[in-house]
Design an enzyme around this catalytic site. Structure first.
Site, PDB file in Angstrom:
ATOM      1  N   HIS A  30       5.548 -11.119 -12.279  1.00 36.40           N
ATOM      2  CA  HIS A  30       5.955 -11.989 -11.173  1.00 36.40           C
ATOM      3  C   HIS A  30       5.046 -11.750  -9.982  1.00 36.40           C
ATOM      4  CE1 HIS A  30       9.635 -12.041 -13.617  1.00 36.40           C
ATOM      5  NE2 HIS A  30       9.823 -13.248 -13.095  1.00 36.40           N
TER       6      HIS A  30
ATOM      7  N   CYS B 295       5.981   0.416  -6.913  1.00 38.84           N
ATOM      8  CA  CYS B 295       7.105  -0.339  -7.482  1.00 38.84           C
ATOM      9  C   CYS B 295       7.303  -0.036  -8.964  1.00 38.84           C
ATOM     10  CB  CYS B 295       6.912  -1.842  -7.269  1.00 38.84           C
ATOM     11  SG  CYS B 295       5.658  -2.586  -8.313  1.00 38.84           S
TER      12      CYS B 295
ATOM     13  N   ARG C  30       1.467 -10.018  -3.959  1.00 42.67           N
ATOM     14  CA  ARG C  30       1.523  -8.842  -4.840  1.00 42.67           C
ATOM     15  C   ARG C  30       1.855  -9.327  -6.239  1.00 42.67           C
ATOM     16  NH1 ARG C  30       6.219  -5.590  -6.316  1.00 42.67           N
ATOM     17  NH2 ARG C  30       7.385  -6.610  -4.643  1.00 42.67           N
TER      18      ARG C  30
ATOM     19  N   CYS D 283       2.799  -8.436  -9.627  1.00 36.67           N
ATOM     20  CA  CYS D 283       3.494  -7.304 -10.234  1.00 36.67           C
ATOM     21  C   CYS D 283       3.533  -7.580 -11.733  1.00 36.67           C
ATOM     22  CB  CYS D 283       4.891  -7.258  -9.619  1.00 36.67           C
ATOM     23  SG  CYS D 283       5.901  -5.905 -10.154  1.00 36.67           S
TER      24      CYS D 283
ATOM     25  N   ASP E  98       4.774  -9.823  -0.555  1.00 35.74           N
ATOM     26  CA  ASP E  98       4.704  -8.635   0.295  1.00 35.74           C
ATOM     27  C   ASP E  98       3.469  -7.781   0.005  1.00 35.74           C
ATOM     28  OD1 ASP E  98       5.357  -7.684  -2.172  1.00 35.74           O
ATOM     29  OD2 ASP E  98       7.271  -6.803  -1.596  1.00 35.74           O
TER      30      ASP E  98
ATOM     31  N   HIS F 212       3.839 -14.503 -20.881  1.00 40.15           N
ATOM     32  CA  HIS F 212       4.404 -13.956 -19.645  1.00 40.15           C
ATOM     33  C   HIS F 212       3.658 -12.686 -19.228  1.00 40.15           C
ATOM     34  CE1 HIS F 212       7.507 -12.711 -16.763  1.00 40.15           C
ATOM     35  NE2 HIS F 212       7.439 -11.513 -17.304  1.00 40.15           N
TER      36      HIS F 212
END
Ligand code: FE
Length: 138
Positions: free
Chosen positions: A110, A70, A122, A124, A114, A107
């Site tokens: 996210h 990704c 996951r 990410c 999946d 931060h």
């Protein structure tokens, strides 16, 4: 950034800006997202620990890292659930779950549902939200 809990580490945004520099500040403190496939930690395969780029809290380990294709470092789970905080994020007309460092409220990225592991998650995460600490070689 909205604070609905009091993080253990609190600094003024001016302090964060000075410490992190503009690029990391934007991601960590303004919930920015780095462009995919641009992060320095994306292809790291070494054993070690991924810590918060703002406060150094231990967040992920190399055991949980996997190739998601990704464009961002991806993990099946945090090392300790208690070290991250999950928040509903409705930005950009999407409903996503934001991942923040519990200790400093910065931060990270996210979490999606999946993932390949038993939890199906996951994580990410922006490379620029993390620092990598290689394991001491035996
Ligand atoms: Fe942190």
């Amino acid at each position: 950034m909205r604070h609905d809990v009091t993080p253990e580490i609190q600094k003024t945004e001016e302090q964060w800006k000075t410490e992190l520099g503009p690029e990391r500040y934007h991601i960590l403190r303004e919930a920015g997202t780095e462009a995919p496939f641009t992060g320095s930690l994306l292809n790291v395969r070494d054993d070690g620990t991924y810590v918060c780029g703002a406060c150094g809290s231990e967040l992920f380990t190399s055991d949980a890292k996997f190739e998601s294709h990704c464009g961002w470092p991806s993990f099946t789970r945090p090392e300790q659930q208690q070290n991250v905080r999950l928040l509903d994020d409705h930005a950009f007309g999407m409903h996503r779950t934001e991942v923040r460092c519990k200790r400093c409220d910065s931060h990270l990225g996210h979490v999606f549902d999946d993932g390949p592991g038993p939890d199906g998650t996951r994580f990410c995460i922006n490379s620029r939200s993390l620092d990598f600490k290689p394991s001491e070689s035996a």
